[in-house]
Design a protein around this motif. Sequence first.
Motif, short mmCIF file in Angstrom:
data_model
loop_
_atom_site.label_atom_id
_atom_site.label_comp_id
_atom_site.label_asym_id
_atom_site.label_seq_id
_atom_site.Cartn_x
_atom_site.Cartn_y
_atom_site.Cartn_z
N PHE A 4 0.96 -1.20 -0.17
CA PHE A 4 -0.13 0.01 -0.07
C PHE A 4 0.88 1.34 0.10
N LEU A 5 1.92 1.05 0.46
CA LEU A 5 2.98 2.34 0.27
C LEU A 5 3.22 2.73 -0.99
N LEU A 6 3.01 2.06 -1.93
CA LEU A 6 3.22 2.34 -3.29
C LEU A 6 2.01 3.09 -3.93
N THR A 7 0.88 3.43 -3.20
CA THR A 7 -0.20 4.19 -3.69
C THR A 7 0.10 5.45 -3.50
N PRO A 8 -0.64 6.29 -4.62
CA PRO A 8 -0.45 7.74 -4.80
C PRO A 8 -0.48 8.40 -3.28
N ARG A 9 -1.46 7.80 -2.36
CA ARG A 9 -1.60 8.60 -1.15
C ARG A 9 -0.63 8.37 -0.49
N TRP A 10 -0.13 7.21 -0.34
CA TRP A 10 1.20 7.13 0.52
C TRP A 10 2.43 7.50 0.15
N LEU A 11 2.27 7.67 -1.42
CA LEU A 11 3.62 8.21 -1.85
C LEU A 11 3.72 9.70 -1.69
N GLY A 12 2.65 10.25 -1.47
CA GLY A 12 2.28 11.84 -1.17
C GLY A 12 2.90 11.99 0.39
N ILE A 13 2.36 11.24 1.28
CA ILE A 13 2.71 11.15 2.39
C ILE A 13 4.11 11.31 2.65
N LEU A 14 4.84 10.13 2.02
CA LEU A 14 6.19 9.97 1.99
C LEU A 14 6.83 11.27 1.54
N ALA A 15 6.55 11.90 0.26
CA ALA A 15 7.35 12.99 -0.22
C ALA A 15 6.95 14.20 0.90
N LEU A 16 5.86 14.25 1.38
CA LEU A 16 5.88 15.47 2.32
C LEU A 16 6.53 15.23 3.68
N THR A 17 6.71 13.88 4.18
CA THR A 17 7.60 13.42 5.18
C THR A 17 9.11 13.98 4.89
N LEU A 18 9.63 13.44 3.88
CA LEU A 18 10.81 13.84 3.34
C LEU A 18 11.25 15.33 3.24
N VAL A 19 10.41 15.98 2.83
CA VAL A 19 10.71 17.30 2.44
C VAL A 19 10.49 18.09 3.88
N ALA A 20 9.73 17.53 4.64
CA ALA A 20 9.73 18.32 6.05
C ALA A 20 10.94 17.98 6.97
N ALA A 21 11.42 16.61 6.70
CA ALA A 21 12.59 16.10 7.40
C ALA A 21 13.98 17.10 6.94
N ALA A 22 13.95 17.17 5.61
CA ALA A 22 14.92 17.90 4.89
C ALA A 22 15.13 19.28 5.31
N VAL A 23 13.83 19.91 5.30
CA VAL A 23 13.71 21.30 5.90
C VAL A 23 14.35 21.43 7.28
N MET A 24 13.79 20.51 8.09
CA MET A 24 14.55 20.82 9.63
C MET A 24 15.97 20.43 9.64
N VAL A 25 16.37 19.48 8.64
CA VAL A 25 17.97 19.12 8.90
C VAL A 25 18.58 20.35 8.50
N LEU A 26 18.09 21.16 7.21
CA LEU A 26 18.74 22.35 7.08
C LEU A 26 18.48 23.37 8.13
N LEU A 27 17.79 23.71 8.77
CA LEU A 27 17.45 24.53 9.78
C LEU A 27 18.41 24.14 11.01
N GLY A 28 18.51 22.99 11.27
CA GLY A 28 19.67 22.46 12.12
C GLY A 28 20.96 22.93 11.73
N ASN A 29 21.46 22.64 10.46
CA ASN A 29 22.58 23.11 9.78
C ASN A 29 22.69 24.56 9.88
#
Length: 270
Positions: A4-29
């Motif tokens: 089910f992780l390959l469905t559009p809904r879960w792929l969208g959730i994964l993309a948002l999660t990765l973007v949010a995590a990346a932004v937080m890492v950049l803020l930490g840097n």
Amino acid sequence: MYRFLLTPRWLGILALTLVAAAVMVLLGNWQLDRYQGRTAINERIDAGERMNPVPLRDAVPAPNGGAGTAGSAPADEATWTRVTVTGRYDTANIVLVRGRTVDNRVGFEVVTPLVLADGTAVLVDQGWVPPAPGGAMAQPQLPPVPPGEVTVVGRVHPTESGTGAIGRREGRLEARRIGVPRLARELPYPVHGAFVLLDEQTPTADPLFRAVPIGHTNNWQNLGYVVQWWLFAAMTLFGYGWVARREARRMAGLDGPHLPIDRAAERTPS
């Protein structure tokens, strides 16, 4: 279980999660860069307290413009260097910097141009004085400044930003901040691009002047933000994994134990 992780809904959730995590890492840097920069400032402040004074020109470039201009700012590595310089105080162009606090008292810092033998000047923060009776904005009674040649020892302080309006009151310049380029426009000679925070002078300064303390930057606050942002990034990724696992177990019917009910036992009297 996890297709089910390959469905559009879960792929969208994964993309948002990765973007949010990346932004937080950049803020930490970014906060890590601020921590390192502030740590370097604190180290220069501590080194300046221990070092022997060097000539002013070893730390601050000489101004090369005309009257009313400021020279280049010193390199970051030269700020807070302990320097010595000899000249004559220009008491006709004393600058009172209002609204300055020392030991929880509001008063004035007294900045006086020290004119060197070559006709250039450096602003010297002689120290803090209390206001005259009548309120924090009442002009202070200034102690006399030594006539003739004066040798100053102090720390190179970078120019402050946000000088605001500069005016004259009772023949003295007044400002809110020590912005060297802005103050230089009011003076009849070229001025060095940083000012000197007085430690000592010869002849000795009047004891009415209170030394202006040099505060260290709060670099540990930035380090705390680094840890905070990186933890948030880790928690975001962990949260995605936890929710995905929970969904997989729900779809597989493994949310919790399902114990069979013995209906016969329920009907049997005790």
